[in-house]
Design a protein around this motif. Structure first.
Motif, PDB file in Angstrom:
ATOM      1  N   LEU A  39      33.521  47.565  36.079  1.00 15.08           N
ATOM      2  CA  LEU A  39      34.182  46.518  36.851  1.00 15.08           C
ATOM      3  C   LEU A  39      35.632  46.901  37.128  1.00 15.08           C
ATOM      4  CD1 LEU A  39      32.859  43.460  34.793  1.00 15.08           C
ATOM      5  CD2 LEU A  39      31.704  44.753  36.615  1.00 15.08           C
ATOM      6  N   VAL A  40      36.002  46.912  38.375  1.00 15.10           N
ATOM      7  CA  VAL A  40      37.375  47.207  38.765  1.00 15.10           C
ATOM      8  C   VAL A  40      38.068  45.880  39.056  1.00 15.10           C
ATOM      9  CG1 VAL A  40      38.886  48.435  40.362  1.00 15.10           C
ATOM     10  CG2 VAL A  40      36.645  49.406  39.760  1.00 15.10           C
ATOM     11  N   LEU A  41      39.008  45.523  38.204  1.00 19.41           N
ATOM     12  CA  LEU A  41      39.723  44.256  38.331  1.00 19.41           C
ATOM     13  C   LEU A  41      41.048  44.491  39.051  1.00 19.41           C
ATOM     14  CD1 LEU A  41      39.142  42.954  34.687  1.00 19.41           C
ATOM     15  CD2 LEU A  41      37.672  42.692  36.690  1.00 19.41           C
ATOM     16  N   GLU A  42      41.157  43.914  40.214  1.00 17.24           N
ATOM     17  CA  GLU A  42      42.355  44.087  41.026  1.00 17.24           C
ATOM     18  C   GLU A  42      42.513  42.866  41.909  1.00 17.24           C
ATOM     19  OE1 GLU A  42      44.209  47.204  44.345  1.00 17.24           O
ATOM     20  OE2 GLU A  42      42.281  47.616  43.390  1.00 17.24           O
ATOM     21  N   ARG A  43      43.731  42.367  41.997  1.00 12.07           N
ATOM     22  CA  ARG A  43      43.968  41.169  42.796  1.00 12.07           C
ATOM     23  C   ARG A  43      43.530  41.387  44.240  1.00 12.07           C
ATOM     24  NH1 ARG A  43      49.948  38.970  44.055  1.00 12.07           N
ATOM     25  NH2 ARG A  43      49.762  40.645  45.576  1.00 12.07           N
ATOM     26  N   ASP A  44      42.732  40.454  44.731  1.00  9.37           N
ATOM     27  CA  ASP A  44      42.257  40.457  46.115  1.00  9.37           C
ATOM     28  C   ASP A  44      41.304  41.604  46.442  1.00  9.37           C
ATOM     29  OD1 ASP A  44      43.858  38.222  46.584  1.00  9.37           O
ATOM     30  OD2 ASP A  44      45.573  39.462  47.188  1.00  9.37           O
ATOM     31  N   ARG A  45      40.966  42.454  45.455  1.00 11.24           N
ATOM     32  CA  ARG A  45      40.066  43.561  45.764  1.00 11.24           C
ATOM     33  C   ARG A  45      39.163  43.901  44.578  1.00 11.24           C
ATOM     34  NH1 ARG A  45      40.880  49.383  46.384  1.00 11.24           N
ATOM     35  NH2 ARG A  45      39.464  50.144  47.996  1.00 11.24           N
ATOM     36  N   PRO A  46      38.464  42.904  44.012  1.00 13.66           N
ATOM     37  CA  PRO A  46      37.547  43.201  42.901  1.00 13.66           C
ATOM     38  C   PRO A  46      36.353  43.997  43.413  1.00 13.66           C
ATOM     39  CG  PRO A  46      37.237  40.946  43.626  1.00 13.66           C
ATOM     40  CD  PRO A  46      38.419  41.479  44.388  1.00 13.66           C
TER      41      PRO A  46
END
Length: 292
Positions: A39-46
């Motif tokens: 899981l790549v957790l990134e604001r506005d771009r999960p």
């Protein structure tokens, strides 16, 4: 539509039944092993990486999460939710239904009848606990058990003590429940999809056994539900925040007693016994949900 089934077993009956139903209705079906998702957790771009590659966009996800990987499965579901993908069972509902104590807490808070239950903290007086349940015998249950595993009928205080202590030494959470003698080894499994009862079966424990699970050698047959039982099953699934749920209850002298709610109910037994294509009902529900 492009639909993902979160499942560690593409060969399992339930997964195959969903694939067949989806393909027959013209959808593109994919099986994703949620334990292999990064899981790549990134604001506005999960986003989700699967076996090193970014997963392409799905229209819907059907979780088939096993008990041993509930936490991992819930995290993957949450990520799909963050990606604005429709999920047939949300993460919080899965976690709460999987924990028997939390599930019973929630149902009791909403006035649903459940068996008398005592959660056993370490070092507590067993006789007091048993007394609160109306006496022996009592049922000892692991809070995270499935398929009847970790469910034991204790007919003496010594059996209660030794069983609870053995589980607690393994750092397992345990609860005691009253034994519903009049159920005579039978329980009812009801499958609810989108606030409607779609199938039901009565399970009977094999001789000498009180657990009615089919995995424990129990048998099953079609059963007619009363109007009250249908309404109760739908209410229970709604309380738990599920779109799809298996509800297990006992017919008792007090009326139906809810035992547990399954957020990833198996389809093989209930489809075979009822003759109803439950997987098709699930795909139909997803189609309607995405049109709205």
């Amino acid at each position: 539509m492009k639909i993902a089934i979160l499942s560690r077993g593409p060969q399992l009956y339930s997964t195959q039944s969903l694939i067949r139903a989806g393909v027959k209705r013209g959808h593109e079906m994919h099986v994703i092993d949620h334990t292999r998702c990064s899981l790549v957790l990134e604001r506005d771009r999960p986003r989700i990486l699967y076996q090193g590659y970014r997963l392409e966009r799905f229209d819907a996800v059907i979780p088939r999460i096993g008990a041993s990987v509930t936490s991992i499965g819930a995290s993957v579901i949450s990520q799909f939710e963050n990606m604005n993908v429709f999920v047939a069972a949300n993460a919080n509902a899965l976690v709460e239904a999987r924990d028997k104590l939390r599930c019973l807490h929630r149902l009791a808070q909403h006035g649903v009848q459940i068996p008398k239950t005592v959660f056993m903290a370490s070092g507590q007086n067993m006789q007091v606990a048993v007394s609160n349940l109306g006496g022996l015998p009592v049922v000892v249950k692991l809070l995270e058990g499935t398929h009847g595993i970790g469910v034991i009928l204790a007919e003496s205080f010594r059996a209660v003590e030794s069983t609870v202590e053995a589980f607690q030494r393994l750092n397992k959470r345990v609860m005691l429940q009253e034994f519903i003698r009049e159920a005579k080894g039978k329980d009812i499994r009801v499958l609810v999809v989108n606030n409607r009862v779609v199938a039901a079966m009565e399970r009977q424990a094999r001789p000498g056994e009180f657990r009615s699970n089919l995995h424990r050698g129990g048998s099953a047959r079609k059963v007619q539900l009363t109007h009250e039982e249908k309404e109760l099953a739908v209410k229970v699934v709604q309380i738990m925040g599920l779109h799809i749920g298996g509800v297990d209850f006992l017919r008792s002298d007090q009326g139906p007693l809810i035992m547990e709610v399954n957020a990833s109910p198996g389809l093989e037994g209930i489809e075979t016994v009822s003759g109803i294509n439950v997987a098709n009902r699930i795909i139909e529900f997803i189609e309607k949900a995405l049109v709205q």
